[in-house]
Scaffold this motif. Structure first.
Motif, PDB file in Angstrom:
ATOM      1  N   PHE A  95       5.126 -35.953  53.932  1.00 15.51           N
ATOM      2  CA  PHE A  95       4.408 -36.223  55.179  1.00 15.51           C
ATOM      3  C   PHE A  95       5.094 -35.546  56.358  1.00 15.51           C
ATOM      4  N   HIS A  96       6.414 -35.600  56.390  1.00 19.72           N
ATOM      5  CA  HIS A  96       7.161 -35.023  57.509  1.00 19.72           C
ATOM      6  C   HIS A  96       6.969 -33.511  57.592  1.00 19.72           C
ATOM      7  N   ARG A  97       6.975 -32.878  56.440  1.00 19.38           N
ATOM      8  CA  ARG A  97       6.759 -31.427  56.466  1.00 19.38           C
ATOM      9  C   ARG A  97       5.319 -31.123  56.869  1.00 19.38           C
ATOM     10  N   ALA A  98       4.378 -31.947  56.424  1.00 19.45           N
ATOM     11  CA  ALA A  98       2.982 -31.754  56.821  1.00 19.45           C
ATOM     12  C   ALA A  98       2.841 -31.813  58.340  1.00 19.45           C
ATOM     13  N   GLU A  99       3.544 -32.764  58.968  1.00 19.51           N
ATOM     14  CA  GLU A  99       3.515 -32.849  60.430  1.00 19.51           C
ATOM     15  C   GLU A  99       4.000 -31.553  61.060  1.00 19.51           C
ATOM     16  N   GLN A 100       5.069 -30.995  60.516  1.00 14.48           N
ATOM     17  CA  GLN A 100       5.633 -29.775  61.074  1.00 14.48           C
ATOM     18  C   GLN A 100       4.736 -28.568  60.834  1.00 14.48           C
ATOM     19  N   ILE A 101       4.102 -28.503  59.676  1.00 15.99           N
ATOM     20  CA  ILE A 101       3.159 -27.412  59.394  1.00 15.99           C
ATOM     21  C   ILE A 101       2.018 -27.444  60.390  1.00 15.99           C
ATOM     22  N   CYS A 102       1.437 -28.622  60.608  1.00 17.65           N
ATOM     23  CA  CYS A 102       0.318 -28.735  61.552  1.00 17.65           C
ATOM     24  C   CYS A 102       0.771 -28.425  62.977  1.00 17.65           C
ATOM     25  N   ALA A 103       1.959 -28.870  63.353  1.00 21.49           N
ATOM     26  CA  ALA A 103       2.474 -28.581  64.692  1.00 21.49           C
ATOM     27  C   ALA A 103       2.685 -27.083  64.870  1.00 21.49           C
ATOM     28  N   THR A 104       3.150 -26.399  63.818  1.00 24.57           N
ATOM     29  CA  THR A 104       3.336 -24.950  63.875  1.00 24.57           C
ATOM     30  C   THR A 104       2.021 -24.234  64.136  1.00 24.57           C
ATOM     31  N   LEU A 105       0.941 -24.788  63.596  1.00 25.25           N
ATOM     32  CA  LEU A 105      -0.388 -24.199  63.787  1.00 25.25           C
ATOM     33  C   LEU A 105      -1.041 -24.648  65.093  1.00 25.25           C
ATOM     34  N   GLY A 106      -0.412 -25.594  65.801  1.00 23.48           N
ATOM     35  CA  GLY A 106      -0.959 -26.074  67.069  1.00 23.48           C
ATOM     36  C   GLY A 106      -1.815 -27.309  66.961  1.00 23.48           C
ATOM     37  N   GLY A 107      -1.704 -28.048  65.842  1.00 23.45           N
ATOM     38  CA  GLY A 107      -2.518 -29.252  65.662  1.00 23.45           C
ATOM     39  C   GLY A 107      -1.698 -30.432  65.168  1.00 23.45           C
ATOM     40  N   HIS A 108      -2.361 -31.319  64.422  1.00 22.62           N
ATOM     41  CA  HIS A 108      -1.716 -32.511  63.875  1.00 22.62           C
ATOM     42  C   HIS A 108      -2.378 -32.848  62.554  1.00 22.62           C
ATOM     43  N   ILE A 109      -1.753 -33.713  61.759  1.00 24.28           N
ATOM     44  CA  ILE A 109      -2.390 -34.177  60.524  1.00 24.28           C
ATOM     45  C   ILE A 109      -3.699 -34.875  60.892  1.00 24.28           C
ATOM     46  N   ALA A 110      -4.749 -34.556  60.165  1.00 26.12           N
ATOM     47  CA  ALA A 110      -6.101 -34.994  60.540  1.00 26.12           C
ATOM     48  C   ALA A 110      -6.226 -36.514  60.624  1.00 26.12           C
ATOM     49  N   TYR A 111      -6.804 -36.986  61.747  1.00 24.04           N
ATOM     50  CA  TYR A 111      -7.089 -38.413  61.891  1.00 24.04           C
ATOM     51  C   TYR A 111      -8.312 -38.681  62.764  1.00 24.04           C
ATOM     52  N   GLU A 112      -8.642 -37.796  63.709  1.00 24.74           N
ATOM     53  CA  GLU A 112      -9.703 -38.106  64.674  1.00 24.74           C
ATOM     54  C   GLU A 112     -11.048 -38.332  63.994  1.00 24.74           C
ATOM     55  N   ASN A 113     -11.387 -37.529  63.018  1.00 28.60           N
ATOM     56  CA  ASN A 113     -12.620 -37.721  62.250  1.00 28.60           C
ATOM     57  C   ASN A 113     -12.321 -38.247  60.857  1.00 28.60           C
ATOM     58  N   MET A 114     -11.284 -39.059  60.746  1.00 28.12           N
ATOM     59  CA  MET A 114     -10.866 -39.583  59.440  1.00 28.12           C
ATOM     60  C   MET A 114     -10.727 -41.102  59.468  1.00 28.12           C
ATOM     61  N   LEU A 115     -11.359 -41.761  60.433  1.00 27.98           N
ATOM     62  CA  LEU A 115     -11.119 -43.184  60.640  1.00 27.98           C
ATOM     63  C   LEU A 115     -12.143 -44.090  59.971  1.00 27.98           C
ATOM     64  N   THR A 116     -13.150 -43.509  59.301  1.00 27.01           N
ATOM     65  CA  THR A 116     -14.100 -44.285  58.500  1.00 27.01           C
ATOM     66  C   THR A 116     -14.379 -43.517  57.212  1.00 27.01           C
ATOM     67  N   PRO A 117     -14.839 -44.199  56.165  1.00 27.44           N
ATOM     68  CA  PRO A 117     -15.174 -43.495  54.917  1.00 27.44           C
ATOM     69  C   PRO A 117     -16.231 -42.420  55.124  1.00 27.44           C
ATOM     70  N   HIS A 118     -17.230 -42.675  55.987  1.00 36.61           N
ATOM     71  CA  HIS A 118     -18.294 -41.694  56.212  1.00 36.61           C
ATOM     72  C   HIS A 118     -17.734 -40.419  56.849  1.00 36.61           C
ATOM     73  N   GLU A 119     -16.859 -40.571  57.857  1.00 34.43           N
ATOM     74  CA  GLU A 119     -16.274 -39.396  58.497  1.00 34.43           C
ATOM     75  C   GLU A 119     -15.450 -38.586  57.501  1.00 34.43           C
ATOM     76  N   ARG A 120     -14.657 -39.264  56.710  1.00 35.94           N
ATOM     77  CA  ARG A 120     -13.843 -38.554  55.727  1.00 35.94           C
ATOM     78  C   ARG A 120     -14.705 -37.847  54.703  1.00 35.94           C
TER      79      ARG A 120
END
Length: 201
Positions: A95-120
């Protein structure tokens, strides 16, 4: 009298021999004794066994060979959904490396459209069947998104019986490539789904 002296000399000799054997035995045991958890070697290093490391230790170990942005972009696929863009990085990491990979690309680990089963489900329909980290963590007694907001437990869509083992399972993944969520130890490795504001990408 001579017999008594001879017996005393014999006992002293046997005692001296046993003492030397015990000293050699103790020396051998000391040389072969493994390092205690977290104990430094003579060169100052510590064995990098993730089962013995703290979250911070794992983060430092993961960052040792973090690839550059161009390499990450080459290895990733990009999709769009509801005002966000997504880049899926297929290599499984902590998870920690995933955070750093996303930060390197200018983003974050996906959550904004991941908060309900339908969105996911809508996001995963666009990237295929993958097993990836979800951008929520257990902190201060609550499950929170990457920006610290508490999730709505009822609508989040945990798999049956989840979350559990919250004393050591503080991160989350989609459950067996589905749109349901399972919590697990952050030291495990999963795919990386980075999320961005679509306007900026």
């Amino acid at each position: 009298m001579k017999l008594f002296i001879a017996l005393a000399v014999c006992l002293l000799f046997v005692s001296a021999v046993r003492g030397e054997e015990e000293e050699v035995s103790n020396k051998d045991n000391t040389e072969m004794e493994p390092l205690a958890d977290g104990e430094e070697k003579k060169d100052g290093s510590v064995p990098l066994d993730n089962s013995l490391l703290t979250d911070d230790d794992v983060m430092r170990a993961d960052l040792m060979d973090l690839p550059d942005k161009e390499k990450l972009m080459e290895d990733s696929s990009k999709i769009y959904y509801r005002g966000c863009s997504y880049i899926y990085h297929p290599h499984w990491v902590t998870f920690h490396r995933a955070e750093q990979i996303c930060a390197t690309l200018g983003g974050h680990i996906a959550y904004e459209n991941m908060l309900t089963p339908h969105e996911r489900l809508e996001v995963f329909k666009r990237i295929g069947h993958v097993d990836t980290w979800i951008g929520v963590r257990y902190a201060f007694g609550k499950w929170r998104t990457q920006n610290g907001k508490v999730i709505h437990h009822g609508s989040f869509g945990w798999a049956r019986g989840e979350p559990n083992h919250t004393h050591h399972e503080h991160c989350a993944e989609n459950w067996y490539n589905t749109n349901l969520v399972n919590n697990l130890n952050c030291h495990h490795r999963r795919g990386v789904l980075c999320e961005f504001d679509a306007a900026g990408h």
